[in-house]
Design an enzyme around this catalytic site. Structure first.
Site: not given
Length: 678
Positions: A37-38, A221-222, A252, A608
């Site tokens: 995504k980044t 973002d997020e 998330q 993770r």
């Protein structure tokens, strides 16, 4: 199209490319864990600049931590060059809010500079309100009130509305005293950094038009972590041009307890009825078994947008589900397995992450790692900027920058002790208000304040002299650390931290922390030579608000809570305490049984891991003076058997027991040898 932009586009998969190139209305990018995504956000910014030829100064990118904003800024600079990236606004919601409040202060009624409160200042305001209402601060937790007030403010609920309801009357009364005190001190808190900009954009059409023209495209973002107020701020900024791209993952969303609203992402197409939804499902982080296990777990949640993570990197090893005798044996197993994996893979210690639901679980883990000689860092155990000595130092610097900062003054006017008690301070405030004097001028007239003791008046005069000297020094030298050292020298604060019995034990450690702060100031100023004292203090204030950010990458095993781990990854990760009462947490079970957010937290923990994922649990848990059986987490049952490898260490106590005994014998032998030679 610039060749470097085309090369970047060619490296993207079809969905990522669609997200980068989309124009003409709002777009929701549902970015699963590890789906890049980044990269999508930064390449989209580069595409706007290099292809759409949008002025970089018209681009706004928002995220939630200073660390994430810094990384995004660095990537944009790498893609677009330093000059273009310096004009793109990349930062947190709170940094944007601070900029807007600063720029539009007069419209908000701030004729002079305002004070930005930190968490300690807020708690102090609440305690003052409790005393004013004759409520015992020892019996009423200020943090509980702060959380309730923050939630109410972000939902647009006034103090009077709470007062009118008998069930919330006490909270409403405390809320009102808190707001009154904010106004009296000309102070704002972190909620105001979102609420005040909303006030500006709704009540001042010319200001709303100005900021909409300034930011012609907005990226968030997020997005799953936004609360109601943050959603409203984004809506107001983009309502006209509708060039909005939000990136997030509802699976998330783990911060509902601090106000994040899952509905923002689940109902995006309702809020923006011309929206396009793009799913990023190809994962570039984890192996197949890990992703299949995570998919199976999260599929049990009903309130979610369906997505299925997949990878082209192969199946890898199944998820290791490990049963241990108790928490101590569980910790020993983790330590032993880290040592084994590090040796087999020739990995550095930083390749391992150990995650847990509550901070109380860390003790057994740190003991086991220490005994196995494994270096580790415990992230978020205590916030550096919340330490007393750090607050003392920064409060002095806040007063050098802004003499009307009453929160800072309240903290240090009697540190080190100058004979200025609460009553003396109250007389000073009353005198300043009665004569309409700024605080620095009121201090110079301390000898004229009725009822003030000679000692208190002399203490105020000395305090004023320290601030004047520090202010003059700063204006001449513009040196952050040197100004801090001058204050410490003139106040003899070092001696107070180290020797004064009123400061309690641990004085040398306090001074070591202050030395570390001064070194960090020097480092900061080397990187940003033109910084002002005000800039530095506000960066610190915003960093302090996001204290969960991970520490720098030293070669150590990382220990942290699951909440703090979102956005991080390790080649091998351990989620410990996968048992009922811990994950899901007992409080959630008791509050009604909706464990969907706990399930998302578990999902975050699994995803993770890049190559090896361990999920461990204990069969026994402590109960008062004894133990009782513990049940494996219900989430473990959701992982299909062909994606997991079950290991029972409960009977042998875990490999860590043998490692611990061996290590103890070795150290005892070394001690005996040392004694013989001595």
């Amino acid at each position: 199209m610039r060749p470097n932009i085309q090369a970047l586009i060619d490296q993207l998969n079809a969905q990522q490319r669609q997200a980068v190139e989309h124009r003409g209305g709002p777009v929701l990018v549902l970015a699963g864990a590890g789906s890049g995504k980044t990269r999508v956000i930064t390449v989209r910014i580069a595409h706007f600049i290099g292809v759409s030829e949008l002025d970089p100064g018209r681009i706004l990118a928002l995220t939630f931590t200073n660390k994430a904003a810094g990384e995004m800024k660095d990537r944009v600079a790498h893609l677009c060059g330093a000059e273009a990236s310096s004009r793109v606004t990349v930062g947190t919601f709170h940094a944007l809010g601070l900029r807007m409040v600063d720029e539009e202060a007069r419209a908000l009624g701030y004729k002079r500079r305002f004070t930005l409160l930190d968490a300690a200042d807020q708690a102090r305001f609440i305690r003052h309100g409790l005393r004013e209402l004759r409520l015992d601060p020892q019996r009423h937790d200020p943090q509980t009130f702060l959380t309730a007030i923050s939630n109410a403010r972000n939902l647009g609920i006034t103090a009077q509305q709470l007062i009118d309801d008998p069930r919330t009357r006490t909270t409403g009364r405390v809320y009102q005293t808190y707001i009154d005190r904010l106004h009296a001190y000309r102070a704002i808190d972190f909620d105001d950094l979102i609420l005040k900009p909303i006030e500006l954009l709704t009540q001042h059409p010319e200001i709303r038009d100005k900021w909409r023209r300034r930011f012609q495209t907005v990226l968030v973002d997020e997005y799953q972590d936004t609360n109601g107020a943050q959603f409203e701020l984004v809506r107001l900024l983009t309502e006209e041009h509708r060039s909005l791209c939000v990136v997030g993952d509802d699976d998330q969303s783990i911060y509902g307890w601090r106000g994040a609203r899952l509905e923002n992402i689940l109902s995006f197409e309702t809020h923006f009825n011309d929206a396009t939804v793009i799913r990023l499902e190809q994962n570039y982080r984890s192996t197949g078994h890990i992703l299949d296990a995570a998919n199976a777990v999260i599929a049990r949640n009903t309130a979610r947008k369906k997505k299925q993570l997949w990878t082209a990197s192969g199946k890898g090893e199944p998820v290791h589900v490990v049963a241990c005798k108790d928490a101590r044996a569980e910790a020993n197993f983790v330590a032993a397995e880290i040592v084994r994996r590090a040796n087999v893979e020739s990995w550095p210690w930083r390749s391992f992450g150990v995650l847990f639901r509550t901070s109380a679980q860390a003790q057994a883990l740190t003991d086991a790692l220490r005994l196995s000689s494994v270096p580790y860092k415990l992230v978020g155990a205590s916030d550096f900027y919340e330490r007393k000595e750090i607050k003392d130092t920064l409060s002095y610097l806040r007063l050098v920058d802004h003499r009307e900062d009453r929160g800072a003054m309240l903290r240090v006017i009697n540190f080190p002790q100058r004979g200025i008690g609460p009553r003396s301070l109250e007389k000073l405030y009353d005198f300043a208000e009665a004569h309409q004097l700024p605080m620095d001028e009121a201090l110079t007239q301390a000898a004229s304040i009725p009822g003030l003791t000679r000692k208190a008046a002399e203490g105020m005069k000395e305090f004023q002299r320290v601030l004047e000297n520090a202010q003059a020094f700063w204006h001449e030298h513009k040196d952050l650390a040197a100004t801090g050292r001058l204050i410490i020298q003139q106040t003899r604060a070092r001696e107070a931290w180290i020797r004064s019995p009123t400061e309690g034990p641990g004085g040398k450690a306090r001074w070591a922390n202050v030395s570390r702060l001064l070194e960090s100031m020097e480092h900061y100023q080397r990187r940003k030579p033109s910084t002002t004292l005000r800039d530095y203090l506000r960066v610190v204030a915003l960093d302090k608000h996001h204290a969960s950010e991970a520490a720098e990458q030293a070669d150590e095993v990382t220990l942290m809570t699951l909440h703090a781990a979102k956005g991080l990854e390790w080649p091998a990760s351990f989620v410990v305490g996968c048992q009922e009462g811990l994950l899901p947490h007992q409080r959630t079970i008791q509050d009604g049984g909706d464990v969907s957010e706990e399930r998302r937290l578990f999902y975050v923990g699994i995803t993770r891991a890049k190559r090896y994922c361990y999920l461990t649990y204990a069969k026994l848990k402590r109960k008062f003076q004894g133990t009782e059986p513990a049940r494996p987490s219900r989430f473990l049952r959701d992982i299909p058997k062909h994606h997991r490898l079950d290991i029972d260490r409960a009977k042998v106590g875990g490999d860590g027991g043998a490692v611990a005994k061996k290590e103890t014998k070795k150290r005892f032998a070394e001690l005996q040898d040392l004694l013989r030679r001595g």
